[in-house]
Enzyme design. Structure first.
Site, short mmCIF file in Angstrom:
data_model
loop_
_atom_site.label_atom_id
_atom_site.label_comp_id
_atom_site.label_asym_id
_atom_site.label_seq_id
_atom_site.Cartn_x
_atom_site.Cartn_y
_atom_site.Cartn_z
N GLU A 47 -3.89 -4.31 9.33
CA GLU A 47 -4.40 -5.31 8.39
C GLU A 47 -5.84 -5.76 8.66
O GLU A 47 -6.60 -5.99 7.73
CB GLU A 47 -3.46 -6.53 8.34
CG GLU A 47 -2.06 -6.20 7.81
CD GLU A 47 -2.03 -5.66 6.38
OE1 GLU A 47 -3.03 -5.82 5.65
OE2 GLU A 47 -1.00 -5.05 6.01
N GLU A 65 0.79 -1.23 0.00
CA GLU A 65 0.00 0.00 0.00
C GLU A 65 0.83 1.28 0.00
O GLU A 65 0.50 2.23 0.74
CB GLU A 65 -0.93 -0.03 1.21
CG GLU A 65 -0.25 0.03 2.61
CD GLU A 65 0.15 -1.31 3.19
OE1 GLU A 65 0.36 -2.28 2.44
OE2 GLU A 65 0.26 -1.41 4.43
N HIS A 89 -6.06 0.59 2.67
CA HIS A 89 -4.93 0.98 3.52
C HIS A 89 -4.70 2.50 3.50
O HIS A 89 -4.03 3.03 4.39
CB HIS A 89 -3.64 0.31 3.06
CG HIS A 89 -3.38 -1.04 3.68
ND1 HIS A 89 -3.35 -1.25 5.04
CD2 HIS A 89 -3.09 -2.25 3.12
CE1 HIS A 89 -3.05 -2.54 5.27
NE2 HIS A 89 -2.90 -3.16 4.13
N ASP A 127 8.46 -9.96 10.74
CA ASP A 127 7.88 -10.79 9.69
C ASP A 127 7.17 -12.02 10.27
O ASP A 127 6.22 -12.53 9.69
CB ASP A 127 9.02 -11.24 8.77
CG ASP A 127 8.59 -11.25 7.32
OD1 ASP A 127 7.87 -10.32 6.93
OD2 ASP A 127 8.97 -12.19 6.60
N HIS A 175 -8.16 -3.83 -1.25
CA HIS A 175 -7.41 -3.97 0.00
C HIS A 175 -6.34 -2.87 0.12
O HIS A 175 -6.29 -2.13 1.12
CB HIS A 175 -6.76 -5.36 0.06
CG HIS A 175 -5.92 -5.59 1.27
ND1 HIS A 175 -6.40 -6.23 2.40
CD2 HIS A 175 -4.63 -5.26 1.55
CE1 HIS A 175 -5.44 -6.27 3.31
NE2 HIS A 175 -4.35 -5.70 2.82
N GLU A 176 -5.53 -2.74 -0.91
CA GLU A 176 -4.44 -1.74 -0.84
C GLU A 176 -5.01 -0.32 -0.79
O GLU A 176 -4.48 0.54 -0.09
CB GLU A 176 -3.45 -1.91 -2.00
CG GLU A 176 -2.86 -3.33 -2.16
CD GLU A 176 -2.31 -3.95 -0.88
OE1 GLU A 176 -1.94 -3.21 0.06
OE2 GLU A 176 -2.27 -5.20 -0.80
N TYR A 187 -4.91 -10.34 9.89
CA TYR A 187 -5.82 -10.01 8.79
C TYR A 187 -7.24 -10.48 9.09
O TYR A 187 -8.19 -9.69 9.09
CB TYR A 187 -5.37 -10.71 7.50
CG TYR A 187 -4.11 -10.13 6.89
CD1 TYR A 187 -2.86 -10.48 7.38
CD2 TYR A 187 -4.18 -9.27 5.81
CE1 TYR A 187 -1.70 -9.97 6.80
CE2 TYR A 187 -3.02 -8.76 5.22
CZ TYR A 187 -1.79 -9.11 5.72
OH TYR A 187 -0.66 -8.59 5.15
#
Ligand code: BES
Ligand code: ZN
Length: 601
Positions: A320, A273, A301, A377, A297-298, A385
């Site tokens: 998310e 994003e 953001h 990560d 979705h992006e 999500y």
């Protein structure tokens, strides 16, 4: 020094806002603006030049920056040239602290530096690794803590900067950033950018290559390599409508333009994003517009994540979870409830699978994470999500859509261009919504507890019920009908096949529906996983191999390599990986190296 900055600095003292993934000292000295001047050398795979950091502090003795694998050549501040700096110990994935001494009137620090060819944020692609195979390509991926591998900065999501950049590139190439962008190439190969709105460092992004511009709507466009341009314009035709739908839901879009760049296939994510310019994988160009939820979705953001940002990576679900919820609301507005329900059911399947893999009572299934001493990560699972989105879905069902939408609109408006921790969000939720309700909605269980709480509201899909019926008919008498299903129905079909389906059934399915040759990346990837797990893959190993060599999207790679590993085909997995690895971005390389215990030496 204006009071505003002093207040800003003091907010960083709260223990709740402590970012364990940054060495920086924002409570003492804060970077407020970045000015980049870099040249891209594709032969050496190096960005070099200088960055100016505008800083705000009051008698701080030093400013600490994050760096990783950078060659710092010279640091100056005002008249002080060649300041003596010092470094912290190099630490795996966090990199190295850079300590720069300050005097009371230090305001602008200039750092001359170079990146290294192995800089993890950067992927330098040779011409052959691009779609058009004509010119080399470079793109960056900053999230979560990779921006420090190409810019010395305070690389924490809790710290926002505006930025300017001047990027020099080889002739015939164009540079684009998460900022105001060019529409055409120029002869000098020099591009200038401005991002006026303050953003966290992980959203600073750059792509350079044989890039062209194609308009979609008044505020929307795509950038892509020439051969992908028309296809991308077709695929994303509804982008302007998405933007309007998003604004109708949760308030004005505050970033002026919304463009997307379709990158070469090695891009490790579906989408990223980056403000004003989403970076996207070409694997969503399906030809039938069926994978555009990723664009929703992006785009979402732009509110959840870019406007209101998680203060630390432990609060990642605030980025998310809200975005997945918002994405589905956009898709519902454009394509109806049935469509959004299919997305939600598929998401629930992902959630259950992740909870099962991580362990139902494991702390990594909490929304609020504890990633201290770990690579952020590790926290980037479907918990943030999908459990996040289902939490908001539960709240929506308690209060009704219209009340809940009002709450979210006010949340974005009141926190715009700020960062927020989970604790702060819970307090805001209590004061602005939950106080209107008599019953307890178990917020603590959702946020600080494991697994999927009982109060989850599941979605039903009539379309999927028909798909399940078709599977049971096939199992009963072997009959298969022509189906005019959409991508999501086919995905549900493949995901719900028995993992140990017999070879005869797999053969019949494949010859009837041609899954192994599907041009739809989601369908192909789901079928390849099923092929590996059922033992059918001797039939389509060429397609699987070519998919794994050409596509670098981690979401597709991980399940396929894992399936090979879990079915005792690790030697085959390593053989394919050995020829594919050079095409992958560092983010995917790290994951697959770990998964396969791969030694590249
Ligand atoms: N911001 C993420 C990608 C990301 C997350 C990059 C964590 C680095 C660390 C992006 O918005 C995202 O979620 N992308 C998804 C697609 C989406 C439709 C779920 C992806 O890449 O698959
Ligand atoms: Zn996302």
């Amino acid at each position: 020094m204006c009071t505003n900055s002093i207040e800003k600095i003091s907010t960083y003292s709260s223990p709740d806002r402590k970012d364990h993934h940054s060495f920086s000292n924002p409570h003492e000295a804060l970077v407020t603006h970045i000015n980049l001047d870099l040249e891209a050398d594709f032969k050496q795979k190096v960005l070099s030049g200088e960055v100016q950091l505008h800083i705000s502090h009051e008698n701080a003795s030093e400013i600490i920056l994050d760096t990783r694998d950078l060659d710092i050549i010279k640091v100056s501040c005002n008249e002080r040239e060649n300041i003596e700096v010092s470094y912290g110990d190099p630490t795996i994935y966090l990199g190295q602290a850079l300590h720069i001494p300050l005097v009371p009137d230090s305001r602008i620090i200039t750092i001359e530096y170079r990146t290294r060819p192995e800089a993890a944020a950067l992927q330098w692609l040779a011409a052959e690794q691009t779609t058009d195979k004509k010119l080399p390509f470079l793109f960056t991926q900053g999230q979560a803590i990779l921006t420090r591998t190409w810019i010395p900065c305070q690389d924490s999501p809790g710290i926002r900067v505006s930025y300017n950049a001047r990027i020099k590139v080889p002739k015939e190439m164009m540079a684009v950033m998460s900022a105001s962008n060019p529409k055409e190439k120029n002869d000098q190969g020099i591009y200038e950018f401005e991002m006026k709105q303050p953003i966290p460092a992980y959203l600073i992004a750059l792509a350079i290559g044989d890039i062209e511009y194609g308009e979609i709507g008044p505020r929307t466009a795509v950038y892509a390599e020439p051969s992908m341009l028309e296809k991308s314009i077709y695929e994303f035709a509804d982008m302007e409508k998405m933007l309007i739908a998003a604004e109708e839901l949760y308030g004005p879009y505050l970033w002026e333009r919304y463009d997307v760049i379709v990158l070469p296939a090695s891009f490790p994510f579906g989408g990223m994003e980056n403000p004003r310019l989403t970076f996207a994988t070409p694997t969503i160009i399906a030809g039938d517009r069926s994978l555009t939820a990723l664009i929703a979705h992006e785009l979402a953001h732009s509110w959840s994540g870019n406007l209101v940002t998680n203060a630390t990576w432990n609060d990642f679900w605030l980025n998310e979870g809200f975005t997945v919820y918002f994405e589905r609301r956009i898709m519902e507005a454009l394509y109806g409830e049935d469509y959004a329900s299919m997305l939600a059911v598929l998401g629930y399947q992902d959630l259950e699978a992740d909870v099962h893999d991580i362990g139902h009572s494991h702390a990594d299934t909490h929304l609020k994470l504890n990633l201290k001493d770990r690579d952020p990560d590790d926290g980037m699972t479907d918990i943030a999500y999908e459990k996040g989105a289902y939490f908001l879905g539960m709240l929506e069902s308690k209060f009704g859509k219209s009340r809940f939408d009002k709450f979210l609109t006010e949340y974005f408006e009141s926190h715009k261009f700020q960062t927020i921790t989970t604790t702060e969000f819970v307090e805001y939720l209590n004061n602005n919504l939950l106080n209107e309700l008599d019953e307890d909605v178990n917020v603590n269980e959702w946020i600080y507890g494991p697994g999927i709480p009982e109060s989850v509201i599941k979605f039903e899909s009539d379309k999927f019920a028909k798909v399940e019926k078709a599977i049971s008919v096939f199992y009963k008498d072997g009959s298969l009908l022509d189906q005019d299903w959409t991508t999501h129905e086919w995905l549900h079909f493949i995901r719900n096949l028995a993992p140990d389906l017999g070879m005869d059934e797999m053969t019949v399915l494949d010859s009837r529906y041609q899954f192994s040759n599907s041009g739809n990346s989601e369908i192909a990837a789901a079928w390849y996983e099923q092929s590996i797990r059922s033992g059918y893959f001797a039939e389509n190993i060429d397609q699987i191999r070519s998919f794994l060599v050409n596509v670098g999207r981690r979401k597709f790679l991980t399940p396929l390599y894992r399936a090979l590993k879990e079915t005792d085909n690790i030697a085959l997995a390593k053989d394919i990986y050995a020829s594919a690895r050079n095409n992958y971005h560092a983010v995917s390389v790290q994951t697959i190296d770990d998964l396969l215990d791969f030694d590249s030496k």
